[in-house]
Design a protein around this motif. Structure first.
Motif, PDB file in Angstrom:
ATOM      1  N   UNK A 149     -32.150  45.086  32.384  1.00 22.76           N
ATOM      2  CA  UNK A 149     -31.871  44.103  31.329  1.00 22.76           C
ATOM      3  C   UNK A 149     -32.674  44.404  30.071  1.00 22.76           C
ATOM      4  N   UNK A 190     -29.874  36.719  27.208  1.00 22.62           N
ATOM      5  CA  UNK A 190     -29.932  35.859  28.396  1.00 22.62           C
ATOM      6  C   UNK A 190     -30.341  36.640  29.621  1.00 22.62           C
ATOM      7  N   UNK A 191     -29.886  37.914  29.733  1.00 22.35           N
ATOM      8  CA  UNK A 191     -30.304  38.646  30.927  1.00 22.35           C
ATOM      9  C   UNK A 191     -31.796  38.964  30.855  1.00 22.35           C
ATOM     10  N   UNK A 232     -33.609  35.892  31.935  1.00 23.78           N
ATOM     11  CA  UNK A 232     -33.594  35.706  33.389  1.00 23.78           C
ATOM     12  C   UNK A 232     -34.673  36.559  34.049  1.00 23.78           C
ATOM     13  N   UNK A 243     -33.695  30.183  38.819  1.00 21.82           N
ATOM     14  CA  UNK A 243     -33.261  29.364  37.687  1.00 21.82           C
ATOM     15  C   UNK A 243     -31.876  29.778  37.189  1.00 21.82           C
ATOM     16  N   UNK A 244     -31.636  31.112  37.101  1.00 20.74           N
ATOM     17  CA  UNK A 244     -30.377  31.592  36.535  1.00 20.74           C
ATOM     18  C   UNK A 244     -29.191  31.156  37.372  1.00 20.74           C
ATOM     19  N   UNK A 249     -15.521  27.175  22.529  1.00 17.73           N
ATOM     20  CA  UNK A 249     -16.566  28.099  22.077  1.00 17.73           C
ATOM     21  C   UNK A 249     -17.919  27.744  22.686  1.00 17.73           C
ATOM     22  N   UNK A 267     -19.848  30.325  25.196  1.00 18.47           N
ATOM     23  CA  UNK A 267     -21.208  30.807  24.970  1.00 18.47           C
ATOM     24  C   UNK A 267     -22.071  30.557  26.203  1.00 18.47           C
ATOM     25  N   UNK A 313     -21.060  32.847  29.118  1.00 20.80           N
ATOM     26  CA  UNK A 313     -21.557  34.217  28.961  1.00 20.80           C
ATOM     27  C   UNK A 313     -23.046  34.283  29.256  1.00 20.80           C
ATOM     28  N   UNK A 314     -23.823  33.311  28.723  1.00 19.29           N
ATOM     29  CA  UNK A 314     -25.265  33.301  28.952  1.00 19.29           C
ATOM     30  C   UNK A 314     -25.563  33.174  30.441  1.00 19.29           C
ATOM     31  N   UNK A 325     -24.518  36.452  32.347  1.00 18.72           N
ATOM     32  CA  UNK A 325     -25.400  37.611  32.145  1.00 18.72           C
ATOM     33  C   UNK A 325     -26.752  37.392  32.777  1.00 18.72           C
ATOM     34  N   UNK A 326     -27.264  36.156  32.744  1.00 15.17           N
ATOM     35  CA  UNK A 326     -28.571  35.968  33.378  1.00 15.17           C
ATOM     36  C   UNK A 326     -28.445  36.085  34.893  1.00 15.17           C
ATOM     37  N   UNK A 339     -28.404  39.727  35.689  1.00  9.43           N
ATOM     38  CA  UNK A 339     -29.734  40.341  35.633  1.00  9.43           C
ATOM     39  C   UNK A 339     -30.496  40.079  36.927  1.00  9.43           C
ATOM     40  N   UNK A 340     -30.393  38.832  37.456  1.00 13.08           N
ATOM     41  CA  UNK A 340     -31.100  38.500  38.693  1.00 13.08           C
ATOM     42  C   UNK A 340     -30.494  39.270  39.867  1.00 13.08           C
ATOM     43  N   UNK A 369     -15.087  33.896  31.962  1.00 10.32           N
ATOM     44  CA  UNK A 369     -15.463  34.016  30.550  1.00 10.32           C
ATOM     45  C   UNK A 369     -14.403  34.784  29.773  1.00 10.32           C
ATOM     46  N   UNK A 393      -7.353  29.838  18.159  1.00 13.87           N
ATOM     47  CA  UNK A 393      -7.879  30.036  16.805  1.00 13.87           C
ATOM     48  C   UNK A 393      -6.808  30.648  15.912  1.00 13.87           C
TER      49      UNK A 393
END
Lengths: 152, 152
Positions: free
Chosen positions: A42, A99-100, A103, B41-42, B88, B92, B95-96, B99-100, B103-104, B135, B146
């Motif tokens: 990450x 965000x990654x 994390x 947490x993620x 939107x 967001x 996605x956050x 991605x977190x 990562x974990x 997503x 849009x």
């Protein structure tokens, strides 16, 4: 053509782009100085994306600064469209990277000090915060540009 | 009013919303079944966001299905604007969260089996993949909406 403050070619737009450049550079600097960021996927991702955001924001800051100096904004629908697309792509990547990284920082902070000394860990944390700030400013300038688009 | 396929009130839009509901439910299910997601947490963040996305997408899927059935799309500029904003925000957050969680999962997969048994770990991985798919579909329907907005 009405003047949306914060959009391309205004002084507020210039300030936003400059802020993005500074925050991304700070994120890159704090991540790469001293620590061993390459041990974590990450963090490598964050460094890569910040390496893309810095030249993009810097170029657009130069363009905005030039527009402010000659008091005649360089605005063409095609160019603005390309800038909005580029902004959204980098925006998405910045958010994903930030965000990654957040994390991973969360996991490192919960682990004992042997995995990550407090001094290094706080650098990772600062880098992530700066990446989020850079994302926030990018979001602002891309929204202002999107607002400007229909009036061109 | 031209008909943008994939936007609100079309059958493609209905399919997109249904896909979002299914993928978010799958992400929530794989994350919460069997594993101990609350240690990270993620993963808690991902579960929370999926819990927000499911009712949102499901409601809009119902609205789209109703519009297709009565062959008269429910389209008002105000409603569409609120839906785009909501999309939107959730986009967001999704996605956050995705991605977190990714990562974990990356860190867990690199660690030895004691931290995370392969069976549980592959569930986390599947959940993250489904969150990214959700997503992607949300991105598609929000872009179509849009695109539709200026023609209303």
């Amino acid at each position: 053509m009405d003047d949306v403050p914060g959009s391309m070619g205004t002084s507020a737009g210039f300030a936003l782009r400059l802020g993005q450049t500074i925050f991304s550079s700070a994120a890159l600097l704090f991540m790469s100085l001293g620590g061993q960021f390459y041990s974590y996927t990450s963090f490598c991702f964050l460094v890569t994306i910040m390496g893309l955001v810095i030249p993009w924001s810097f170029t657009l800051a130069l363009l905005d600064g030039y527009s402010v100096l000659i008091t005649h904004p360089v605005r063409q629908k095609g160019i603005l469209f390309i800038i909005i697309i580029g902004d959204w792509v980098l925006l998405t990547l910045t958010l994903a990277a930030a965000s990654s990284a957040a994390a991973v920082v969360d996991i490192l902070l919960r682990a004992d000090g042997s995995v990550c000394p407090p001094k290094i860990c706080s650098r990772y944390l600062l880098s992530t915060i700066f990446a989020f700030l850079s994302w926030f400013l990018s979001m602002a300038s891309s929204l202002f540009n999107l607002w400007l688009l229909p009036s061109l």
